[in-house]
Design an enzyme around this catalytic site. Structure first.
Site, PDB file in Angstrom:
ATOM      1  N   ASP A  27       0.841  -1.192   0.000  1.00  0.00           N
ATOM      2  CA  ASP A  27       0.000   0.000   0.000  1.00  0.00           C
ATOM      3  C   ASP A  27       0.887   1.257   0.000  1.00  0.00           C
ATOM      4  O   ASP A  27       1.732   1.422  -0.873  1.00  0.00           O
ATOM      5  CB  ASP A  27      -0.959  -0.073   1.196  1.00  0.00           C
ATOM      6  CG  ASP A  27      -2.020   1.004   1.207  1.00  0.00           C
ATOM      7  OD1 ASP A  27      -2.991   0.891   0.443  1.00  0.00           O
ATOM      8  OD2 ASP A  27      -1.877   1.958   1.988  1.00  0.00           O
ATOM      9  N   HIS A  73      -6.995  -6.909   0.156  1.00  0.00           N
ATOM     10  CA  HIS A  73      -5.935  -5.913   0.013  1.00  0.00           C
ATOM     11  C   HIS A  73      -4.651  -6.248   0.762  1.00  0.00           C
ATOM     12  O   HIS A  73      -3.597  -5.720   0.433  1.00  0.00           O
ATOM     13  CB  HIS A  73      -6.485  -4.569   0.508  1.00  0.00           C
ATOM     14  CG  HIS A  73      -5.530  -3.427   0.444  1.00  0.00           C
ATOM     15  ND1 HIS A  73      -4.902  -3.031  -0.723  1.00  0.00           N
ATOM     16  CD2 HIS A  73      -5.095  -2.570   1.422  1.00  0.00           C
ATOM     17  CE1 HIS A  73      -4.133  -1.981  -0.473  1.00  0.00           C
ATOM     18  NE2 HIS A  73      -4.230  -1.690   0.817  1.00  0.00           N
TER      19      HIS A  73
END
Length: 304
Positions: free
Chosen positions: A116, A282
């Site tokens: 991320d 994610h």
């Protein structure tokens, strides 16, 4: 001059110790470290801190010197003031932190893994300080400029915080600050597709940090930089490529995996690219840690 101040054993990652590392630029980063061997640096994303790596760090420490920093603005690292340009939270400045950390710990080069926001810092680190990296692993991202350029209703709905957090101060800070626990829970539950991947104990530590108004502001500045000065820096360096081997790992159930051909988005950003989807959302290292570790170890064995 850098300075390393021990902070005791990690209460969450067995065999790891905590230190505050004051860098040559005056910023202090909280860093967890464990193991012996070649250096392997893992950099978390939003809204987590270094505990995001808790499920794989002990295994990696059997073979590597594992370094887990909190990004500036996050966790227990410094949260310096920003300015109207958002430069203090640009990926270039955050990457400079990591370059200085590598030097402060006495290493010339490290293997790098970023998730991320940490992977976006890693992208800039690979462009600005290529000599510091032996290889890169980016987890669940496409390039920032690509994601903004391809924005449509689906992306804007799923990744609403990319557009909410960049609103001028103090709107997002005030709204999040009214109920940080609600925002954090909705964010994590929406991103991760594996129930129970974040235990209550770990969520509470993420929340402990997220309740700090300085961190909320730093997070907003991170995203404001990504939508402004980071795009300018990327445009100016559009001819540069990541020179070290790059592995991409992403969750096939997540937004990035469902909206983009992830490997294709990096083909003109790096010279040596490979990638693999994993059956999760994610955060593969939190959702399917054994699979993630297997893919990571295979890559590291092939390039180091």
């Amino acid at each position: 001059m850098s300075e390393i101040t021990p902070q005791g054993d990690s209460p969450f990652i067995e065999g790891f110790t905590l230190s505050d590392v004051r860098l040559a630029n005056g910023i202090t980063l909280r860093v967890a470290m464990g193991g012996e061997g070649p250096p392997l640096l893992l950099l978390h994303g939003h809204p987590q801190n270094h505990l995001a790596w808790r499920k794989i760090a002990p295994q990696l420490a059997q073979k590597y010197r594992v370094i887990l920093p909190d990004l500036r603005g996050y966790g227990d690292s410094d949260k310096p003031p920003s300015d109207e340009t958002h430069r203090p939270y640009s990926k270039r400045v955050m990457a400079d932190d990591i370059s200085l950390l590598i030097e402060a710990l006495g290493w010339e080069r490290v293997a790098f893994v970023g998730h991320d926001r940490g992977a976006r810092v890693g992208h800039r680190l690979a462009l600005d300080h290529p000599e510091k990296l032996s290889c890169c692993v980016f987890v669940d991202i496409a390039p920032t400029a690509t994601m903004y350029a391809l924005t449509d209703k689906t992306f804007a709905t799923r990744y609403f915080w990319w557009f909410f957090l960049i609103q001028p101060y103090p709107l997002p800070e005030t709204m999040i600050g009214h109920d940080p626990a609600l925002f954090l829970r909705k964010h994590i539950d929406g991103q991760l597709k594996t129930p129970g991947a974040t235990s209550d104990e770990i969520f509470n530590d993420y929340l402990r940090c997220y309740q700090n108004k300085a961190m909320i502001h730093a997070v907003c500045e991170d995203y404001r930089a990504a939508a402004t000065i980071d795009l300018d820096d990327d445009a100016q360096d559009s001819d540069k490529r990541i020179e070290s081997p790059l592995l991409l790992l992403w969750g096939e159930k997540g937004t990035v995996g469902q909206l983009y051909n992830v490997v294709d988005t990096w083909q003109d950003k790096a010279r040596h690219v490979q990638g693999q989807a994993l059956p999760c959302g994610h955060s593969p290292h939190e959702e399917v840690p054994e699979l993630f570790l297997s893919q990571l170890q295979c890559f590291l064995d092939s390039v180091l």
